[in-house]
Enzyme design. Structure first.
Site, PDB file in Angstrom:
ATOM      1  N   CYS A  73     -12.880 -36.987   8.246  1.00 20.77           N
ATOM      2  CA  CYS A  73     -13.835 -36.267   8.240  1.00 20.77           C
ATOM      3  C   CYS A  73     -14.934 -36.358   9.327  1.00 20.77           C
ATOM      4  O   CYS A  73     -14.927 -37.533   9.716  1.00 20.77           O
ATOM      5  CB  CYS A  73     -14.656 -36.265   6.850  1.00 20.77           C
ATOM      6  SG  CYS A  73     -13.710 -35.908   5.251  1.00 20.77           S
ATOM      7  N   GLU A  75     -18.204 -36.749   9.224  1.00 20.42           N
ATOM      8  CA  GLU A  75     -19.044 -37.796   8.819  1.00 20.42           C
ATOM      9  C   GLU A  75     -18.702 -39.216   9.037  1.00 20.42           C
ATOM     10  O   GLU A  75     -19.289 -39.981   9.616  1.00 20.42           O
ATOM     11  CB  GLU A  75     -19.483 -37.663   7.041  1.00 20.42           C
ATOM     12  CG  GLU A  75     -20.206 -36.358   7.013  1.00 20.42           C
ATOM     13  CD  GLU A  75     -19.230 -35.276   6.357  1.00 20.42           C
ATOM     14  OE1 GLU A  75     -17.997 -35.250   7.133  1.00 20.42           O
ATOM     15  OE2 GLU A  75     -19.603 -34.618   5.353  1.00 20.42           O
ATOM     16  N   CYS A 112     -17.381 -35.029   1.260  1.00 18.90           N
ATOM     17  CA  CYS A 112     -16.389 -35.704   0.223  1.00 18.90           C
ATOM     18  C   CYS A 112     -17.053 -36.888  -0.337  1.00 18.90           C
ATOM     19  O   CYS A 112     -17.785 -37.834   0.230  1.00 18.90           O
ATOM     20  CB  CYS A 112     -15.129 -35.759   0.806  1.00 18.90           C
ATOM     21  SG  CYS A 112     -14.867 -37.144   1.669  1.00 18.90           S
TER      22      CYS A 112
HETATM   23  N1  THU Z   1     -14.346 -32.210   6.251  1.00 19.31           N
HETATM   24  C1  THU Z   1     -15.047 -32.812   6.878  1.00 19.31           C
HETATM   25  O1  THU Z   1     -14.848 -33.072   7.963  1.00 19.31           O
HETATM   26  N2  THU Z   1     -16.423 -33.072   6.042  1.00 19.31           N
HETATM   27  C2  THU Z   1     -16.767 -32.634   4.825  1.00 19.31           C
HETATM   28  O2  THU Z   1     -17.827 -32.803   4.763  1.00 19.31           O
HETATM   29  C3  THU Z   1     -15.720 -31.870   4.208  1.00 19.31           C
HETATM   30  C4  THU Z   1     -14.499 -31.720   4.895  1.00 19.31           C
HETATM   31  C5  THU Z   1     -13.012 -31.790   6.799  1.00 19.31           C
HETATM   32  C6  THU Z   1     -11.895 -32.536   6.497  1.00 19.31           C
HETATM   33  C7  THU Z   1     -10.584 -31.599   6.867  1.00 19.31           C
HETATM   34  O3  THU Z   1     -10.493 -31.870   8.179  1.00 19.31           O
HETATM   35  C8  THU Z   1     -11.369 -30.009   6.665  1.00 19.31           C
HETATM   36  O4  THU Z   1     -12.537 -30.453   6.632  1.00 19.31           O
HETATM   37  C9  THU Z   1     -10.877 -29.229   5.385  1.00 19.31           C
HETATM   38  O5  THU Z   1     -11.034 -30.003   4.371  1.00 19.31           O
END
Ligand code: THU
Length: 157
Positions: A73, A75, A112
């Site tokens: 992610c 973050e 998440c």
């Molecule tokens: N994702 C993030 O980077 N941060 C979040 O807060 C929610 C989800 C990304 C993970 C994945 O690459 C895409 O978003 C879809 O879930």
């Protein structure tokens, strides 16, 4: 048995103009950080911007991989980058923005569970609150500390 209530307050902003100068700068940095997103599988582009205690901003974006669990992610990309490059500087605030098809999501994306856990540990490491700003096209939220997104944090350091 004694029932207990857990309460917290958070701030809702209808426009980024209502944010403080520092928070607005971080929100804008999260929006620009989406440019670094590599999301060929989900098409969901997420940017994060982290402010360190000396004012430095570190950006991150989600990075996906054909072996799906290997992706990460936005973050955690920002927090691990800051942790590796500025290990002695407290991470004081993180802003997150997400878009689909190039359009900023109206409602903010919510971090998440894994990212909340990592936020919690950097907050503990710093010994000071890390605020969380979730940026959306129609509204944005600000949480004063990670505990507000992750009550009863697991923490063994
Ligand atoms: N994702 C993030 O980077 N941060 C979040 O807060 C929610 C989800 C990304 C993970 C994945 O690459 C895409 O978003 C879809 O879930």
């Amino acid at each position: 048995m004694e029932p207990r209530e857990y309460r917290f307050t958070y701030e809702v902003y209808n426009t980024l103009d209502e944010l403080s100068v520092e928070d607005r700068e971080l929100a804008m940095a999260a929006i620009s950080a989406m440019e670094g997103s590599y999301a060929p599988y989900s098409g969901f582009n997420v940017g994060a911007a982290l402010r360190l205690e000396n004012g430095t901003i570190v950006k991150g974006a989600n990075q996906e991989n054909a072996a799906y669990p290997s992706g990460i992610c936005a973050e955690r990309t920002a927090m691990f980058s800051a942790g590796a490059n500025y290990p002695d500087l407290a991470q004081r605030s993180i802003a997150v923005a997400a878009s689909q098809n190039g359009i900023l999501c109206a409602s903010p994306a919510s971090p998440c569970g894994a990212c909340r856990q990592v936020m919690a540990q950097y907050q503990t490491k710093a010994g000071k609150p890390m605020s969380v700003i979730l940026v959306g096209g129609e509204r944005s939220y600000k949480f004063a500390r990670v505990d507000d997104l992750l009550p009863f944090i697991f923490d063994n350091i």
